[in-house]
Motif scaffolding. Structure first.
Motif, PDB file in Angstrom:
ATOM      1  N   ALA A 144       7.760 -25.619 -51.837  1.00 26.73           N
ATOM      2  CA  ALA A 144       7.339 -24.873 -52.781  1.00 26.73           C
ATOM      3  C   ALA A 144       6.391 -25.468 -53.633  1.00 26.73           C
ATOM      4  O   ALA A 144       6.905 -26.884 -54.114  1.00 26.73           O
TER       5      ALA A 144
ATOM      6  N   ASP B 296       3.094 -23.919 -55.341  1.00 26.02           N
ATOM      7  CA  ASP B 296       2.341 -23.267 -56.462  1.00 26.02           C
ATOM      8  C   ASP B 296       3.302 -23.179 -57.513  1.00 26.02           C
ATOM      9  O   ASP B 296       4.499 -22.763 -57.117  1.00 26.02           O
TER      10      ASP B 296
ATOM     11  N   ASP C 282       4.104 -20.382 -59.480  1.00 27.25           N
ATOM     12  CA  ASP C 282       4.849 -19.115 -59.424  1.00 27.25           C
ATOM     13  C   ASP C 282       5.937 -19.088 -58.276  1.00 27.25           C
ATOM     14  O   ASP C 282       7.103 -18.911 -58.539  1.00 27.25           O
ATOM     15  N   GLU C 283       5.409 -19.711 -57.077  1.00 28.04           N
ATOM     16  CA  GLU C 283       6.368 -19.912 -55.937  1.00 28.04           C
ATOM     17  C   GLU C 283       7.523 -20.834 -56.217  1.00 28.04           C
ATOM     18  O   GLU C 283       8.763 -20.774 -56.004  1.00 28.04           O
ATOM     19  N   TYR C 284       7.240 -21.899 -56.710  1.00 28.16           N
ATOM     20  CA  TYR C 284       8.235 -22.801 -57.317  1.00 28.16           C
ATOM     21  C   TYR C 284       9.470 -22.466 -58.248  1.00 28.16           C
ATOM     22  O   TYR C 284      10.501 -22.542 -58.129  1.00 28.16           O
TER      23      TYR C 284
ATOM     24  N   GLU D  35      11.406 -19.781 -56.334  1.00 30.52           N
ATOM     25  CA  GLU D  35      12.508 -20.462 -55.610  1.00 30.52           C
ATOM     26  C   GLU D  35      13.825 -21.146 -56.347  1.00 30.52           C
ATOM     27  O   GLU D  35      14.672 -21.262 -55.747  1.00 30.52           O
TER      28      GLU D  35
END
Length: 534
Positions: A358, A360, A362-364, A367
């Protein structure tokens, strides 16, 4: 219309069209690929055949269509196409005064000032001149002039294209690796040294957020804030490779060559051997592989999270992206905003056999909330996590929203460690690969919580630390640092201590390294820069 006349008109029309198709669809994409070999995880075989087919078919089909037009209209259209081909060539060679910002972000078009409009005026003026010349000059002579110009432009750009094909490796497999995202949130039951790198996060931006919200830094109450940290380099390449190897940057024949050199020194080999011999896994998580480690062979046996993988690419979207990126170089500035391509757009057309880490913000966060941390490993863990951070924010007064998001990530990071029972005994370093490019914003954030460290409020120190100290700091935390080889760790520098440090601006496009030596804090760095620029 007689067949031989139609054939001749088709040939003339196709030749003029090739002055656009060759640069936009062949040479431009190939130059982009050859200049970014380290960044791309696909082969030129994935797009060049499509480019060639579209170029040939486009020249034939549109050439026939244009040839069927009445002579007067045919002549005007081929004149304008020839003019656009000529202007595109001139734009790429002489009139692209700036294509990206120094920090790698998309171009702030206001930064080129009046030339944004001057460039458009030049294009319009040249088109008008071509049309007038077509009217005033003898028809046969003008046809010969245009055909000669077209032939010249097509031949020299085709030769350049063929030369690149012959000299640019086509094998993408050497870059078929990634950092295994399946293990990104797996830590040790024993010792954890955690380094969280928020890209391009300047300490000036952090201070600004604290000024606007006095409780902003509350999640960092157990940390010590190093207010006078130095990144040594800017941008990410070579800042992060320097952190991981201590290697000094220079412009080698290729970035691959430099990476190969810095990852195979005795110092680096001994560092990673010491890490592994003392029971630690060294894991790195980032999608920005081309800026950090180079080839898989360079870090095999050093970075444990790097894995071989199969990478596939969706070729039609790739063709669209790389030709759009090519057009950005050839069109005038008034059209360039329509042709910008962001790096993540290439990531979206790649498919990896392994789960990617992850990256980005938001992505991190998503996750992290989904997985939490688990203590699955019986080996000790050094975990380096690099995410987008403040990379996409350039202005201080527009940073608060993203900074709030980052503090939410940090807060969640800490809470998930606590939930897993890993926080108290972990050493946590939160930093940035570098700061920003503007005065007073050069220095990166750095916050450190040692094992067992607790406070009621965040502590501060102006100790003159540096990313030069990264490797000795990791070894110091393991109790294995040898100052005679690696130098001092950040814990060896004191409040108000004087230390000479060097800050280096790297411009890959201009192939320049601009260095400033200073002794003190960021104000002294600014003074050193002002003196050098007088």
């Amino acid at each position: 219309m007689k067949k031989h006349i139609l054939n001749k008109k088709t040939l003339y029309a196709a030749l003029s069209l090739l002055t656009l198709f060759v640069p936009y669809l062949l040479l431009g994409p190939m130059e982009i690929y050859a200049g970014n070999l380290l960044a791309f995880k696909f082969s030129w075989l994935d797009f060049v055949p499509i480019c060639i087919v579209v170029t040939v078919l486009g020249a034939i089909v549109f050439g026939v269509v244009i040839a069927l037009l009445p002579d007067g209209i045919f002549s005007i259209i081929t004149t304008i196409i020839t003019c656009l081909g000529f202007l595109s060539y001139i734009q790429a060679i002489f009139m692209n005064i700036k294509l990206v910002e120094n920090d790698g972000n998309g171009l702030d078009f206001s930064s080129i000032g009046a030339f944004f409009y001057v460039n458009a005026i030049i294009w319009i003026a040249v088109i008008v001149i071509f049309v007038i010349a077509k009217i005033k000059i003898d028809r046969k002579l003008w046809t010969n002039i245009c055909n000669g110009l077209c032939a010249f432009l097509v031949v020299i750009q085709l030769v350049a294209f063929i030369s690149l094909l012959a000299t640019t490796p086509a094998d993408p497999n050497k870059r078929s690796y990634q950092f295994d995202g399946e293990k990104q949130f797996e830590l040790s039951q024993n010792d954890n040294i955690l380094v969280f790198i928020l890209d391009a996060y300047s300490n000036r931006f952090f201070d600004y957020a604290c000024e606007n919200n006095e409780s902003y830094a509350a999640p960092l109450k157990d940390f010590t804030y190093y207010t006078n940290a130095e990144s040594v380099y800017i941008p990410t390449f070579p800042a992060m490779p320097h952190m991981l190897t201590g290697g000094e940057f220079y412009f080698a024949e290729s970035n691959d060559k430099w990476f190969s050199e810095i990852w195979h020194t005795d110092k680096v080999n001994n560092f990673y051997k010491t890490v592994h011999d003392n029971g630690y896994d060294f894991n790195l998580y980032t999608k920005d592989t081309h800026s950090v480690i180079g080839l898989f062979e360079d870090v095999d046996g050093k970075i444990d999270s790097a894995v071989r993988t199969e990478v596939s690419v969706d070729r039609i979207p790739l063709f669209k992206l790389i030709t759009k990126m090519s057009a950005y170089r050839y069109v005038p500035y008034v059209i360039k905003p329509c042709c910008e391509v962001l790096t993540f757009e290439y990531d979206e057309i790649l498919t990896y056999a392994h789960k990617n880490s992850a990256f980005d913000n938001d992505e991190y966060l998503a996750e992290l909330k989904k997985n939490g941390f688990s203590a699955n490993s019986d080996r000790n863990v050094i975990n380096i996590t690099h995410i987008v951070g403040l990379h996409n924010v350039t202005k201080l007064d527009e940073s608060i929203e993203t900074q709030n998001e980052l503090m939410e990530i940090i807060d969640e990071y800490i809470n998930q460690l606590k939930a897993a029972g890993l926080y108290d005994d972990a050493t946590i370093i939160i930093t940035a690969d570098h700061g920003k490019w503007d005065y007073a914003e050069y220095q990166p954030i750095m916050f450190v919580k040692e094992e067992g460290e607790t406070h009621d409020v965040m502590q501060k120190t102006n100790a003159p630390v540096s990313h030069d100290d990264f490797m000795p700091t990791i070894l110091d935390l393991m109790g294995k640092n040898d100052e005679s080889i690696y130098g001092k760790s950040i814990f060896d520098y004191n409040e108000n201590e004087k230390r000479k440090r060097t800050f280096n601006f790297i411009s890959e496009s201009e192939k320049t390294i601009t260095s400033y030596e200073y002794e003190g804090d960021v104000e002294d760095l600014i003074d050193a820069m002002n003196e050098a620029n007088e």
